[in-house]
Design a protein around this motif. Structure first.
Motif, short mmCIF file in Angstrom:
data_model
loop_
_atom_site.label_atom_id
_atom_site.label_comp_id
_atom_site.label_asym_id
_atom_site.label_seq_id
_atom_site.Cartn_x
_atom_site.Cartn_y
_atom_site.Cartn_z
N MET A 48 0.75 -1.24 0.21
CA MET A 48 -0.09 -0.27 -0.12
C MET A 48 0.81 1.39 -0.10
O MET A 48 0.62 2.32 -0.63
N MET A 49 2.05 1.36 0.66
CA MET A 49 2.97 2.25 0.63
C MET A 49 3.51 2.54 -0.62
O MET A 49 3.63 3.60 -1.10
N ILE A 59 2.04 1.71 -3.58
CA ILE A 59 1.01 2.31 -4.46
C ILE A 59 0.85 3.49 -4.14
O ILE A 59 0.56 4.30 -4.95
N SER A 60 0.71 4.11 -2.69
CA SER A 60 0.62 5.50 -2.45
C SER A 60 1.48 6.21 -3.01
O SER A 60 1.35 7.51 -3.60
N THR A 61 2.80 5.89 -2.95
CA THR A 61 3.93 6.64 -3.47
C THR A 61 3.67 6.84 -5.01
O THR A 61 4.20 7.83 -5.61
N LEU A 81 1.32 6.48 -6.93
CA LEU A 81 -0.07 7.56 -7.16
C LEU A 81 0.35 9.18 -6.83
O LEU A 81 0.02 9.84 -7.58
N VAL A 82 1.04 9.36 -5.75
CA VAL A 82 1.66 10.63 -5.30
C VAL A 82 2.38 11.09 -6.47
O VAL A 82 2.33 12.22 -7.15
#
Length: 208
Positions: A187-188, A190-192, A194-195
């Motif tokens: 999840m980290m 994917i979040s990175t 996306l950002v």
């Protein structure tokens, strides 16, 4: 001289499910009562397992809500599962019970062959159960969110911890923690990503 009494091992969860009447609808209250003191672990497993395999859109949200309720109570230290009477009276269709018994119970039975009480530090105390509840609650919230393709790892982690809790197997709980850590890393990442994608998009849009 009387012989010491031998402790009777608890019934396997798969045996409890197999003893249920799959020819008629079953209330949630009946299911909770059947699992008895192991209701937390057993029901966490029941609601988590269907999310490990590909399911129709929206399934994770439907099954994730009961997991949120269960794991929250475990997290705050409740010793007995509480459900509103309105929920206890809700019926589960016989076809769904039969499908679960046919598909999930064999998997449960295979795991039960290797599960046994061990590493009690990770499962046999109030702090240990609360830690399981905290991690499982966070995973259940992720599972409840409508995020495509991110239900498998959280569900697998909850299923491992659920079986460990029900069978008092600290090794299974540790396996669940490991899968949960993998889920957090994913999840980290994917979040990175996306950002980074959003920044690139706005830089191009604004001519930066």
């Amino acid at each position: 001289m009387t012989e010491p009494e031998t402790e009777v091992p608890p019934r396997r969860l798969s045996d409890i499910v197999n003893s249920l009447d799959t020819q008629q609808d079953l209330t949630i209250g009946t299911l909770v009562d059947a699992f008895g003191e192991r209701a937390f672990g057993a029901l966490m497993f029941v609601f988590a397992v269907p999310n490990i395999v590909p399911t129709p859109p929206g399934t994770s949200a439907v099954l994730g809500l009961p997991l949120v309720i269960l794991t929250f109570q475990l997290m705050i230290g409740r010793q007995a599962l509480w459900l509103p009477e309105a929920i206890r009276r809700r019926s589960i269709k016989a076809s769904m019970v039969a499908s679960f018994a046919t598909r999930a119970v064999p998997v449960m039975a295979r795991f039960e062959k290797i599960l046994k009480p061990r590493l009690s530090l990770f499962v046999n105390s109030d702090p240990a159960e609360r830690l399981i509840g905290i991690i499982a609650f966070l995973l259940a919230v992720v599972l409840f969110l409508p995020i495509p393709f991110l239900n498998i790892l959280p569900a697998a982690a909850i299923a491992c911890m659920a079986l460990g809790l029900a069978e008092r197997d600290g090794l299974a709980v540790l396996a669940g923690y490991a899968v949960a850590a993998g889920c957090a890393v994913l999840m980290m990442a994917i979040s990175t990503a996306l950002v980074a994608a959003a920044r690139t998009f706005f830089n191009v849009l604004l001519g930066g």
